[in-house]
Design a protein around this motif. Structure first.
Motif, PDB file in Angstrom:
ATOM      1  N   ILE A  46       9.667  -9.538 -12.335  1.00 19.86           N
ATOM      2  CA  ILE A  46       8.822  -9.429 -13.723  1.00 19.86           C
ATOM      3  C   ILE A  46       9.560 -10.363 -14.613  1.00 19.86           C
ATOM      4  O   ILE A  46      10.738  -9.845 -14.963  1.00 19.86           O
ATOM      5  N   PRO A  98       4.826  -9.295  -8.937  1.00 22.06           N
ATOM      6  CA  PRO A  98       4.668  -7.984  -8.756  1.00 22.06           C
ATOM      7  C   PRO A  98       4.067  -7.499  -7.659  1.00 22.06           C
ATOM      8  O   PRO A  98       3.425  -8.323  -6.809  1.00 22.06           O
ATOM      9  N   PRO A 100       1.771  -4.591  -7.027  1.00 21.74           N
ATOM     10  CA  PRO A 100       1.197  -3.085  -7.623  1.00 21.74           C
ATOM     11  C   PRO A 100       0.937  -2.261  -6.532  1.00 21.74           C
ATOM     12  O   PRO A 100       0.763  -2.610  -5.215  1.00 21.74           O
ATOM     13  N   GLU A 124      -1.489   1.048 -10.772  1.00 26.46           N
ATOM     14  CA  GLU A 124      -0.196   1.240 -10.763  1.00 26.46           C
ATOM     15  C   GLU A 124      -0.015   2.768 -10.835  1.00 26.46           C
ATOM     16  O   GLU A 124      -0.737   3.360 -11.696  1.00 26.46           O
ATOM     17  N   ASP A 133       4.931   0.878 -16.699  1.00 23.05           N
ATOM     18  CA  ASP A 133       3.756   0.513 -16.352  1.00 23.05           C
ATOM     19  C   ASP A 133       2.831   0.451 -17.425  1.00 23.05           C
ATOM     20  O   ASP A 133       1.969  -0.611 -17.550  1.00 23.05           O
ATOM     21  N   LYS A 137       4.441  -4.005 -17.781  1.00 20.40           N
ATOM     22  CA  LYS A 137       3.593  -4.114 -16.609  1.00 20.40           C
ATOM     23  C   LYS A 137       2.199  -4.478 -17.348  1.00 20.40           C
ATOM     24  O   LYS A 137       1.284  -5.721 -16.783  1.00 20.40           O
ATOM     25  N   TYR A 141      -0.076  -8.150 -16.611  1.00 20.71           N
ATOM     26  CA  TYR A 141      -1.269  -8.241 -15.992  1.00 20.71           C
ATOM     27  C   TYR A 141      -2.350  -8.536 -17.233  1.00 20.71           C
ATOM     28  O   TYR A 141      -3.018  -9.707 -16.620  1.00 20.71           O
TER      29      TYR A 141
END
Length: 197
Positions: A46, A98, A100, A124, A133, A137, A141
């Protein structure tokens, strides 16, 4: 130290202070092929940084498997070509690979990573990772154009649903309590029961 402050400096001057080196996807894959991550259940890249997690325990595994089955059945019922998958690597620019917990894509994984352009929804499962998340994250995304993102928050007993991404964040969100069905905003007709997650 910002880029502007580095201009005009020699390589020696720049290296007088410690610098963080961000890995590329190719670096990460080389480490993976060498067995560097064998002791971990999952390794992700990441923003050029490696994140690893240990084995998944019962609550996480139960929620992931049940939701994956429901989303796979929902995709099949729609006859649209969408497929639900679990923990495949998704190739993204900028040192990101990533994995997921669940994702929905038009691409049947064969070899290599799934292309981000084919991914419509990412899920997630968060037990101890909710802040990651919902923070790093979610930004990742959104910045890569994933139209919809769900975080199944096991501690809060709710699914946090995000959509309308831009380069920095998702601009629309809602929370669905466990027990209520979750209905996708961006994939018409896609819904899943959350009662026993």
């Amino acid at each position: 130290m910002g880029y502007d402050s580095l201009q005009g400096m020699t390589v020696h001057e720049v290296m007088d202070s410690p610098q963080r080196v961000k890995l590329t996807v190719e670096d990460f894959l080389l480490l993976d092929r060498s067995g560097a991550f064998e002791a971990y259940a999952k390794a992700e890249l990441i923003d050029g940084t490696i994140f690893v997690v240990n084995a998944q325990f019962s609550e996480h595994m139960k929620a992931k498997v049940r939701l994956l089955r429901r989303l796979a059945d929902a995709c099949d019922a729609r006859s649209s070509g969408w497929e639900a998958w679990s923990e495949g690597s998704i190739a993204m620019p900028g040192g990101n690979l990533p994995q997921p917990d669940i994702f929905i894509t038009l691409e049947t994984p064969t070899t290599g990573a799934v292309r981000i352009e084919t991914v419509a929804l990412v899920v997630e499962i968060a037990d101890t990772t909710a802040s990651f998340d919902l923070g790093a994250k979610a930004r990742l995304y959104a910045a890569n154009g994933v139209a919809e993102y769900w975080v199944v928050d096991l501690q809060a007993r709710q699914v946090r649903q995000f959509w309308a991404p831009d380069a920095q964040a998702y601009h629309e969100k809602r929370s669905i309590a466990f027990g209520d069905p979750i209905v996708a905003v961006t994939l018409s007709g896609l819904r899943a029961d959350t009662a026993d997650l």
